[in-house]
Scaffold this motif. Structure first.
Motif, PDB file in Angstrom:
ATOM      1  N   LEU A   1     125.569  31.474  24.338  1.00  0.00           N
ATOM      2  CA  LEU A   1     124.920  30.208  24.708  1.00  0.00           C
ATOM      3  C   LEU A   1     124.699  29.335  23.470  1.00  0.00           C
ATOM      4  O   LEU A   1     124.564  29.843  22.348  1.00  0.00           O
ATOM      5  CB  LEU A   1     123.568  30.485  25.377  1.00  0.00           C
TER       6      LEU A   1
ATOM      7  N   SER B   1     127.600  26.235  27.982  1.00  0.00           N
ATOM      8  CA  SER B   1     126.821  27.306  27.344  1.00  0.00           C
ATOM      9  C   SER B   1     125.326  26.991  27.325  1.00  0.00           C
ATOM     10  O   SER B   1     124.670  27.064  26.296  1.00  0.00           O
ATOM     11  CB  SER B   1     127.325  27.562  25.931  1.00  0.00           C
TER      12      SER B   1
ATOM     13  N   ILE C   1     122.584  31.053  33.470  1.00  0.00           N
ATOM     14  CA  ILE C   1     123.574  30.265  32.733  1.00  0.00           C
ATOM     15  C   ILE C   1     124.065  29.182  33.687  1.00  0.00           C
ATOM     16  O   ILE C   1     124.845  29.427  34.592  1.00  0.00           O
ATOM     17  CB  ILE C   1     124.705  31.164  32.216  1.00  0.00           C
TER      18      ILE C   1
END
Ligand SMILES: CC(C)(COP(=O)(O)OP(=O)(O)OC[C@H]1O[C@@H](n2cnc3c(N)ncnc32)[C@H](O)[C@@H]1OP(=O)(O)O)[C@@H](O)C(=O)NCCC(=O)NCCS
Length: 174
Positions: A122, A87, A81
């Motif tokens: 995400l 995200s 990430i």
């Protein structure tokens, strides 16, 4: 731990070095990776760093791909990430060459990307690969990633400057 019919994705364990070496010391398998075939020392260092990096605020999920039927370590799949506030996740994967062509890594990637969208919130997952890497391109296409563009001389692989091809998928498309 993430499970599908044929696979279990789990965190690395300290004894995984030898199995990782069997996969990542192969020249053809790492042909389009930015690193050279790995040595035993490289694998041990890699796993030790991963074990140290895990905490409650973990943003990198580099997982062992193992066979559900016998627990054999057959590769890695990872999701980093990059920008938690955006995200955004970057994906990578590598599989034992003796198992290519059976749809195993698409199965692993499907699990991890679903985890990224559903559990980590995400919005986008992307991957970067060499435009000559047919296996990675086919995998991305099969899973519905969109070919977004090619950057010229963006990577340096095995002594030469190479283009990078980018694929992405949005949560709304998954
Ligand atoms: C890319 C990779 C993970 C694909 O995993 P996989 O489980 O074999 O995926 P699939 O079974 O869906 O096969 C994908 C494509 O790989 C290619 N492929 C399959 N078997 C192959 C073989 N024995 N030799 C060469 N290429 C092969 C085919 O193009 C196939 O597409 P197709 O099904 O349309 O014919 C695997 O090839 C690999 O580990 N490659 C080396 C590491 C790498 O390049 N990672 C990506 C870095 S961005």
């Amino acid at each position: 731990m993430l499970k599908s019919e044929r696979l279990v994705l789990r965190d690395f364990e300290s004894h995984d070095g030898a199995a990782m070496l069997a996969v990542e010391s192969d020249q053809e398998t790492v042909r389009y990776q930015s690193f050279e075939p790995r040595t035993a020392g490289d694998c041990d260092t890699y796993i030790a760093r991963d074990l140290r990096g895990r905490g409650d605020d973990r943003t990198c999920f580099d997982l062992a791909v193992t066979l559900a039927e016998n627990g054999r370590f057959v590769g890695r799949v990872g999701l980093d990430i990059k920008l938690p506030e955006a995200s955004l996740g970057e994906l990578w994967f590598i599989l034992d060459r003796s198992l290519w062509g059976q749809g195993l890594m698409p199965e692993a990637v499907r699990l991890l990307v679903t985890f990224g969208f559903q559990e980590k919130g995400l919005h986008r997952v992307f991957l970067e690969c060499d435009p000559r890497n047919r296996g990675a391109i086919r995998l991305a296409e099969k899973l519905g990633f969109v070919r977004e563009g090619q950057l010229r001389a963006h990577a340096f692989i095995k002594g030469e400057s190479c283009d990078s091809l980018f694929f992405g998928v949005l949560a709304t498309e998954w």
